[in-house]
Design a protein around this motif. Structure first.
Motif, mmCIF file in Angstrom:
data_model
loop_
_atom_site.group_PDB
_atom_site.id
_atom_site.type_symbol
_atom_site.label_atom_id
_atom_site.label_comp_id
_atom_site.label_asym_id
_atom_site.label_seq_id
_atom_site.Cartn_x
_atom_site.Cartn_y
_atom_site.Cartn_z
ATOM 1 N N ASP A 171 37.961 19.635 46.923
ATOM 2 C CA ASP A 171 37.295 20.144 48.120
ATOM 3 C C ASP A 171 35.813 19.774 48.133
ATOM 4 O OD1 ASP A 171 37.583 21.640 50.564
ATOM 5 O OD2 ASP A 171 36.397 23.214 49.630
ATOM 6 N N LEU A 172 35.138 19.940 47.007
ATOM 7 C CA LEU A 172 33.711 19.622 46.937
ATOM 8 C C LEU A 172 33.480 18.112 47.026
ATOM 9 C CD1 LEU A 172 32.523 22.147 44.202
ATOM 10 C CD2 LEU A 172 32.057 22.233 46.654
ATOM 11 N N ARG A 173 34.321 17.345 46.367
ATOM 12 C CA ARG A 173 34.175 15.885 46.435
ATOM 13 C C ARG A 173 34.461 15.365 47.844
ATOM 14 N NH1 ARG A 173 34.199 12.772 41.746
ATOM 15 N NH2 ARG A 173 33.900 11.053 43.244
ATOM 16 N N GLY A 174 35.235 16.145 48.613
ATOM 17 C CA GLY A 174 35.548 15.745 49.971
ATOM 18 C C GLY A 174 34.447 16.022 50.969
ATOM 19 N N GLY A 175 33.335 16.603 50.487
ATOM 20 C CA GLY A 175 32.194 16.833 51.364
ATOM 21 C C GLY A 175 31.990 18.269 51.783
ATOM 22 N N ALA A 176 32.766 19.190 51.244
ATOM 23 C CA ALA A 176 32.623 20.594 51.629
ATOM 24 C C ALA A 176 31.300 21.154 51.121
ATOM 25 C CB ALA A 176 33.774 21.422 51.069
ATOM 26 N N THR A 177 30.721 22.045 51.891
ATOM 27 C CA THR A 177 29.536 22.786 51.453
ATOM 28 C C THR A 177 30.007 24.000 50.654
ATOM 29 O OG1 THR A 177 28.223 22.106 53.362
ATOM 30 C CG2 THR A 177 27.516 24.088 52.198
ATOM 31 N N ALA A 178 29.491 24.141 49.444
ATOM 32 C CA ALA A 178 29.926 25.237 48.580
ATOM 33 C C ALA A 178 29.637 26.586 49.247
ATOM 34 C CB ALA A 178 29.218 25.147 47.233
ATOM 35 N N ASN A 179 30.585 27.484 49.147
ATOM 36 C CA ASN A 179 30.411 28.822 49.702
ATOM 37 C C ASN A 179 30.869 29.857 48.686
ATOM 38 O OD1 ASN A 179 33.269 28.881 49.875
ATOM 39 N ND2 ASN A 179 33.187 27.950 51.909
ATOM 40 N N PHE A 180 31.042 31.070 49.141
ATOM 41 C CA PHE A 180 31.386 32.178 48.253
ATOM 42 C C PHE A 180 32.672 31.905 47.478
ATOM 43 C CE2 PHE A 180 33.538 36.170 47.343
ATOM 44 C CZ PHE A 180 32.544 36.912 46.734
ATOM 45 N N THR A 181 33.673 31.334 48.129
ATOM 46 C CA THR A 181 34.958 31.146 47.472
ATOM 47 C C THR A 181 34.911 30.086 46.378
ATOM 48 O OG1 THR A 181 35.582 29.695 49.319
ATOM 49 C CG2 THR A 181 36.374 31.951 49.388
ATOM 50 N N HIS A 182 34.038 29.087 46.511
ATOM 51 C CA HIS A 182 33.894 28.111 45.429
ATOM 52 C C HIS A 182 33.350 28.797 44.168
ATOM 53 C CE1 HIS A 182 33.914 25.377 48.952
ATOM 54 N NE2 HIS A 182 34.533 24.559 48.133
ATOM 55 N N GLY A 183 32.362 29.668 44.361
ATOM 56 C CA GLY A 183 31.836 30.422 43.224
ATOM 57 C C GLY A 183 32.864 31.379 42.659
ATOM 58 N N LEU A 184 33.632 32.016 43.541
ATOM 59 C CA LEU A 184 34.679 32.932 43.096
ATOM 60 C C LEU A 184 35.730 32.192 42.276
ATOM 61 C CD1 LEU A 184 35.965 35.756 43.194
ATOM 62 C CD2 LEU A 184 37.089 35.073 45.331
ATOM 63 N N ALA A 185 36.054 30.963 42.681
ATOM 64 C CA ALA A 185 37.023 30.164 41.928
ATOM 65 C C ALA A 185 36.528 29.907 40.505
ATOM 66 C CB ALA A 185 37.280 28.839 42.646
ATOM 67 N N ALA A 186 35.250 29.564 40.368
ATOM 68 C CA ALA A 186 34.686 29.324 39.034
ATOM 69 C C ALA A 186 34.701 30.595 38.198
ATOM 70 C CB ALA A 186 33.258 28.786 39.157
ATOM 71 N N ALA A 187 34.336 31.720 38.823
ATOM 72 C CA ALA A 187 34.344 32.993 38.101
ATOM 73 C C ALA A 187 35.759 33.370 37.690
ATOM 74 C CB ALA A 187 33.727 34.083 38.980
ATOM 75 N N TYR A 188 36.712 33.148 38.575
ATOM 76 C CA TYR A 188 38.111 33.468 38.262
ATOM 77 C C TYR A 188 38.595 32.665 37.055
ATOM 78 C CZ TYR A 188 43.181 33.767 38.671
ATOM 79 O OH TYR A 188 44.517 33.961 38.398
ATOM 80 N N ILE A 189 38.304 31.358 37.057
ATOM 81 C CA ILE A 189 38.738 30.513 35.947
ATOM 82 C C ILE A 189 38.099 30.974 34.639
ATOM 83 C CG2 ILE A 189 38.635 28.179 34.987
ATOM 84 C CD1 ILE A 189 38.813 27.142 37.883
ATOM 85 N N GLY A 190 36.797 31.266 34.672
ATOM 86 C CA GLY A 190 36.108 31.700 33.463
ATOM 87 C C GLY A 190 36.703 32.971 32.881
ATOM 88 N N PHE A 191 36.929 33.956 33.729
ATOM 89 C CA PHE A 191 37.464 35.228 33.240
ATOM 90 C C PHE A 191 38.932 35.096 32.862
ATOM 91 C CE2 PHE A 191 33.532 36.813 34.796
ATOM 92 C CZ PHE A 191 33.300 37.994 34.099
ATOM 93 N N SER A 192 39.669 34.223 33.544
ATOM 94 C CA SER A 192 41.067 34.008 33.188
ATOM 95 C C SER A 192 41.184 33.376 31.805
ATOM 96 C CB SER A 192 41.732 33.115 34.240
ATOM 97 O OG SER A 192 43.077 32.863 33.904
ATOM 98 N N VAL A 193 40.327 32.397 31.524
ATOM 99 C CA VAL A 193 40.356 31.743 30.213
ATOM 100 C C VAL A 193 39.949 32.727 29.113
ATOM 101 C CG1 VAL A 193 39.290 29.950 28.787
ATOM 102 C CG2 VAL A 193 39.983 29.436 31.145
ATOM 103 N N ALA A 194 38.899 33.497 29.367
ATOM 104 C CA ALA A 194 38.371 34.388 28.327
ATOM 105 C C ALA A 194 39.274 35.592 28.072
ATOM 106 C CB ALA A 194 36.972 34.865 28.719
#
Length: 200
Positions: free
Chosen positions: A62-85
């Protein structure tokens, strides 16, 4: 690019990943303890972390396709981090309860409630939170570097600050238990001793 459409798309994937996590986990445990299919169980449980990979790939595309980062992009990163930990702990938590319910396993041990045993437990949980923070911020930083456009990644910087504040607040919890350890009430002394031995 339609930011509302992007938000809806990523949010749906995040929800789908959470549902997929539990479906794979429960299916793997059911295969192990109900059907006695140990190889199938192992294969299903190995697939559990793949839901995070799906979310990561979708976010990068999505980001490589030109999307402007928004709340859900940050939420995705937070979700992955907490899921891994915390994912391994969640799997172990579910496995113990499944084994106790369906395979005559020992009853799950509850976290200690009193004294330094509780403080050590809270510090271990905080350590997982630090790992989650590091992974999430690392993914956010990688996304900022990948996009290389300050205007498109402003929301991601906000998420780094947000997660740092959450981690700082979380740190107060184990510090409080260490400085002012909870004491057992009358009649709970024996239970407190058992918890201390378990957590040692």
């Amino acid at each position: 690019m339609d930011t509302d459409g992007t938000s809806t798309f990523l949010l749906a994937i995040i929800v789908g990943c959470e549902i997929g996590f539990w479906i794979l986990l429960l299916a793997g445990l059911a295969a192990r303890y109900l059907l006695r299919w140990r190889r199938t169980s192992a294969a299903l449980l190995v697939c559990v972390p793949l839901v995070d990979l799906v979310l990561l790939i979708a976010t990068v595309i999505d980001l490589r396709g030109g999307a402007t980062a928004n709340f859900t992009h940050g939420l995705a990163a937070a979700y992955i981090g907490f899921s891994v930990a915390f994912g391994h702990s969640m799997i172990r938590w579910a496995d113990r309860r499944f084994a106790h319910r369906f395979a005559d396993g020992p009853p799950p041990v509850k976290p200690p409630r009193y004294g330094m045993a509780r403080a050590r437990y809270e510090w271990r949980e905080f350590g997982k939170a630090v790992i989650a923070w590091a992974i999430s911020c690392g993914l956010l930083g990688a996304a900022i570097w990948l996009v290389d456009d300050a205007e498109r990644t402003e929301a991601l910087l906000g998420w780094i600050a947000r997660l740092t504040v959450v981690l700082a607040i979380w740190s107060l919890w184990p510090i409080t238990y260490m400085l002012w350890p909870a004491k057992p009430k009358d009649g709970d002394t024996r239970r407190s001793e058992e918890e201390r031995r378990v957590s040692a």
